[in-house]
Design an enzyme around this catalytic site. Sequence first.
Site, PDB file in Angstrom:
ATOM      1  N   TYR A   1      -9.931   4.017  -4.656  1.00 14.26           N
ATOM      2  CA  TYR A   1      -9.030   5.135  -4.922  1.00 14.26           C
ATOM      3  C   TYR A   1      -9.248   5.882  -6.238  1.00 14.26           C
ATOM      4  CZ  TYR A   1      -6.823   2.884  -0.995  1.00 14.26           C
ATOM      5  OH  TYR A   1      -6.600   2.325   0.228  1.00 14.26           O
TER       6      TYR A   1
ATOM      7  N   GLU B   1       0.824  -1.214   0.000  1.00 14.10           N
ATOM      8  CA  GLU B   1       0.000   0.000   0.000  1.00 14.10           C
ATOM      9  C   GLU B   1       0.861   1.268   0.000  1.00 14.10           C
ATOM     10  OE1 GLU B   1      -3.893  -0.416   2.413  1.00 14.10           O
ATOM     11  OE2 GLU B   1      -2.470  -1.791   3.324  1.00 14.10           O
TER      12      GLU B   1
END
Length: 308
Positions: free
Chosen positions: A216, A25
């Site tokens: 996202y 991430e």
Amino acid sequence: MNNTNILKRLKNKKVGVLYGGFSSERKISILSGKNILKTLKKLKVNVCGIDVDKNIVEKIKKERIDIAYIALHGSKGENGAIQGMLEMMDISYTGCGIFASSISIDKDTSKKFFKYMNILTPDWKTLKDFEIVPKIKKYPVIVKPASQGSALGITIVKNAFQLASAVKKAFKYDKKIIIEKFITGKEITVGVLNGKVLPVVEIVPKREFYDFKSKYQNGGSKHIIPAGISHNAYKIAQNYAEKIYKDLKCKSICRVDMIVDKNNKVWVLENNTIPGMTKTSLIPDASKVAGYNFESLVLKILESVFHK
Ligand SMILES: Nc1ncnc2c1ncn2[C@@H]1O[C@H](COP(=O)(O)OP(=O)(O)O)[C@@H](O)[C@H]1O
Ligand SMILES: [Mg+2]
């Protein structure tokens, strides 16, 4: 404390925003971190950004920071490792401590805690490396790496034929994976900021589930606040989040992901100890409805370093 008071207390302190790190991430953490850094600069806080790598101790010493604002997601940034390192260095940091972090990072362990706390969580099986894939009686199930975020390595499995490849994919991310009952319903998430529960957010992803892209990409999902669920489910969801914050000894902030099924049952999936702070993230939106704009939210999280 209001913003002015927090800024006053930060006057002679240097803050380092820790982002990047080694996890899958990393890119998301950079987005969260840069967003926080920009905000603190605008507020004239003495702040620097630090990209976390193996030289983190030297970098921290060189920058002479007093407070670490942790904007790392996943693995060593969210599992208690960096928190322990900062404690050894006697540097205050934002977010949860070692205990809450190391339990919450592992979905298998945290689900055991939820059960013990009388919090509903979907049934699951745990699989460690090299174990034989068990027979699953009912589909769909969802296969997840135990300690991964951002929906990486997750697959919804609709029948026995799809199971092996989903298991293989999840094992690419972790040595432990879970096979969890799939719950059809409305997806919600509940944040707790410095012990105060935030409004419940309903997430409506454009795709099949709240996967990496839905999280996202701009417009990847809709956030409805307050969530369109029954009054009862709303209260249960907030109670669950508050209980998890308290019993797991969270600090600063946490965000609990849940699903409300058609019978109004609330199922807890996981607790996030460093929720995203990107432009499409959930906590900034929930905070806005609670009356905190992004600047106030960042300062509220910083304020927690002055709490015992
Ligand atoms: N048991 C489940 N039933 C239905 N959907 C699920 C279930 N578990 C996860 N999901 C979907 O997958 C997404 C990611 O799962 P989650 O457990 O929150 O892991 P993470 O966000 O850490 O990747 C959830 O936001 C949800 O959309
Ligand atoms: Mg989640």
